[in-house]
Design a protein around this motif. Sequence first.
Motif, short mmCIF file in Angstrom:
data_model
loop_
_atom_site.label_atom_id
_atom_site.label_comp_id
_atom_site.label_asym_id
_atom_site.label_seq_id
_atom_site.Cartn_x
_atom_site.Cartn_y
_atom_site.Cartn_z
N GLU A 10 0.79 -1.25 0.03
CA GLU A 10 0.08 0.03 -0.01
C GLU A 10 0.94 1.11 -0.06
OE1 GLU A 10 -2.30 0.40 3.30
OE2 GLU A 10 -3.75 1.70 2.75
N LYS A 11 1.92 1.32 0.88
CA LYS A 11 2.71 2.29 0.92
C LYS A 11 3.41 2.71 -0.38
CE LYS A 11 3.11 3.40 5.76
NZ LYS A 11 3.70 3.02 7.15
N ILE A 12 3.92 1.51 -1.04
CA ILE A 12 4.72 1.60 -2.34
C ILE A 12 3.60 2.02 -3.48
CG2 ILE A 12 5.73 0.18 -4.06
CD1 ILE A 12 6.79 -1.66 -1.84
N ASN A 13 2.63 1.67 -3.50
CA ASN A 13 1.58 2.35 -4.51
C ASN A 13 1.30 3.72 -4.19
OD1 ASN A 13 1.34 -0.20 -5.93
ND2 ASN A 13 -0.11 -0.95 -4.65
N LYS A 14 1.48 4.10 -2.83
CA LYS A 14 1.14 5.43 -2.64
C LYS A 14 2.27 6.50 -3.05
CE LYS A 14 -1.43 8.69 0.05
NZ LYS A 14 -0.59 9.74 0.10
N ASP A 20 3.58 9.85 -9.91
CA ASP A 20 2.83 10.01 -11.03
C ASP A 20 2.28 11.32 -11.02
OD1 ASP A 20 1.78 8.99 -13.49
OD2 ASP A 20 -0.38 9.18 -12.34
N GLU A 21 1.66 11.87 -9.88
CA GLU A 21 0.97 13.16 -9.92
C GLU A 21 2.04 14.32 -10.17
OE1 GLU A 21 -1.08 13.38 -6.25
OE2 GLU A 21 -2.41 11.68 -7.02
N PHE A 22 3.28 14.24 -9.58
CA PHE A 22 4.54 15.03 -9.65
C PHE A 22 4.72 15.19 -11.16
CE2 PHE A 22 5.16 14.87 -5.10
CZ PHE A 22 4.77 16.22 -4.75
N SER A 23 4.74 14.05 -11.79
CA SER A 23 5.22 13.96 -13.28
C SER A 23 4.10 14.72 -14.14
CB SER A 23 5.49 12.54 -13.66
OG SER A 23 4.19 11.81 -14.05
N LYS A 24 3.04 14.74 -13.71
CA LYS A 24 1.83 15.38 -14.54
C LYS A 24 1.68 16.76 -14.06
CE LYS A 24 -0.53 11.07 -15.61
NZ LYS A 24 -1.35 9.90 -14.67
N GLY A 25 2.63 17.45 -13.28
CA GLY A 25 2.49 18.72 -13.27
C GLY A 25 2.16 19.35 -11.77
N GLY A 278 13.15 10.02 -12.21
CA GLY A 278 14.00 10.08 -10.82
C GLY A 278 13.62 11.30 -10.04
N VAL A 279 13.45 12.61 -10.50
CA VAL A 279 12.94 13.68 -9.81
C VAL A 279 11.68 13.56 -9.29
CG1 VAL A 279 12.49 16.24 -10.33
CG2 VAL A 279 14.44 15.10 -11.22
N PHE A 280 10.72 12.91 -10.11
CA PHE A 280 9.40 12.93 -9.48
C PHE A 280 9.27 11.95 -8.35
CE2 PHE A 280 8.98 14.08 -14.05
CZ PHE A 280 8.82 15.48 -13.87
N ALA A 281 9.92 10.69 -8.65
CA ALA A 281 9.87 9.76 -7.48
C ALA A 281 10.70 10.41 -6.20
CB ALA A 281 10.88 8.56 -8.08
N ARG A 282 11.66 11.15 -6.31
CA ARG A 282 12.42 11.69 -5.14
C ARG A 282 11.50 12.72 -4.43
NH1 ARG A 282 17.17 9.91 -8.73
NH2 ARG A 282 17.81 7.79 -7.39
N MET A 283 10.73 13.53 -5.26
CA MET A 283 9.89 14.42 -4.86
C MET A 283 8.74 13.95 -3.98
SD MET A 283 9.13 16.78 -7.82
CE MET A 283 8.02 18.13 -7.05
N ALA A 284 8.20 12.63 -4.32
CA ALA A 284 7.55 11.72 -3.50
C ALA A 284 7.80 11.04 -2.29
CB ALA A 284 6.72 10.59 -4.40
N ILE A 285 9.15 10.66 -2.51
CA ILE A 285 9.76 10.13 -1.36
C ILE A 285 10.13 11.40 -0.40
CG2 ILE A 285 12.31 9.09 -0.79
CD1 ILE A 285 12.28 7.80 -3.45
N LEU A 286 10.68 12.39 -0.70
CA LEU A 286 10.91 13.61 0.32
C LEU A 286 9.65 13.81 0.93
CD1 LEU A 286 13.33 15.55 -2.10
CD2 LEU A 286 13.92 14.61 0.05
N LYS A 287 8.73 14.09 0.15
CA LYS A 287 7.21 14.54 0.91
C LYS A 287 6.84 13.61 1.98
CE LYS A 287 2.59 15.47 -0.41
NZ LYS A 287 1.81 14.37 -0.07
#
Length: 298
Positions: A10-14, A20-25, A278-287
């Motif tokens: 569940e956490k991986i999917n979140k 994905d949302e960051f990648s879409k702007g 990588g940028v969007f994945a890392r935004m999600a991880i940081l947040k």
Amino acid sequence: MLRTADLSVEKINKLLQEADEFSKGKVLKAKSEIYVSNLFFEDSTRTKTSFDVAERKLGLNVVPFDISASSVNKGESLYDTVKTMKSLGIDLCVIRHKKEKFYDEFKGIDISIINGGDGTGNHPSQNILDLMTIQQEFGKFKGLKVGIVGDVKHSRVANSNAEVLRKLGAKVYFSGPEQWFDEGTIINGTYLSIDDLVKEVDVLMLLRIQYERHESDEQLKLSPEKYHRKFGLTVDREKAMKKEAIIMHPAPINRGVEIADELVECKRSRIFKQMENGVFARMAILKTALEAKGFEFE
Ligand code: CP
């Protein structure tokens, strides 16, 4: 975040959904002053730079830290370096270090740590961006066949990806020089020759030969050309891949060794897409890491 394999599905999917949302702007900024620093004790181009970009996109204050001009060179320990960062007001550190599980020694320090790669252990942010790239292509993990090829024994990328992909329902195959497959390296995976593997898989994940981590008895007595012919993705092997199969590589790439130079940017290559993700994945991880500490974004 230290190991993605420790996260629930569940956490991986979140994380994947946020990325994905960051990648879409989607734009989010920190609601308060947050200080972060990237401590890279091993070299990096992609991970360090994309964390830096991700941090700035989230409105974080990025405090530069250059190991080569730091008191690490006066013998200051990793623990004391991180404890010092906390004392100076840093809220989160991204750390890459050659020691496996280097983060275990920070348990008494109240600071967020993101693992930017621990020796041959794990590379969780690479794992999330790789999952994101696979999901964009196939929309699922269950039933997918993923081949991980090359220097599996020394690869934190292989460790993270193999464990998490299996958890998500993918079938993992391996190939490469057999001396790089100790007992325990392959858990519940299937070893195939490279010629068989390329025909079987939906995702072909190539790995760099990590010469810097090799013991003398593990070194292959093969020239780069011979390695390419015996274990690499040659132009002929690419032709044998399934129509919709994709090629991935965490990079840096040894062109002409694990992959033919002309295939690095071929139609089925997603290598530069991985870097973009990588940028969007890392935004999600940081947040996610900062929200766990009570920080808010708007
Ligand atoms: N894939 C990866 O970790 O690249 P860097 O070593 O350049 O960060």
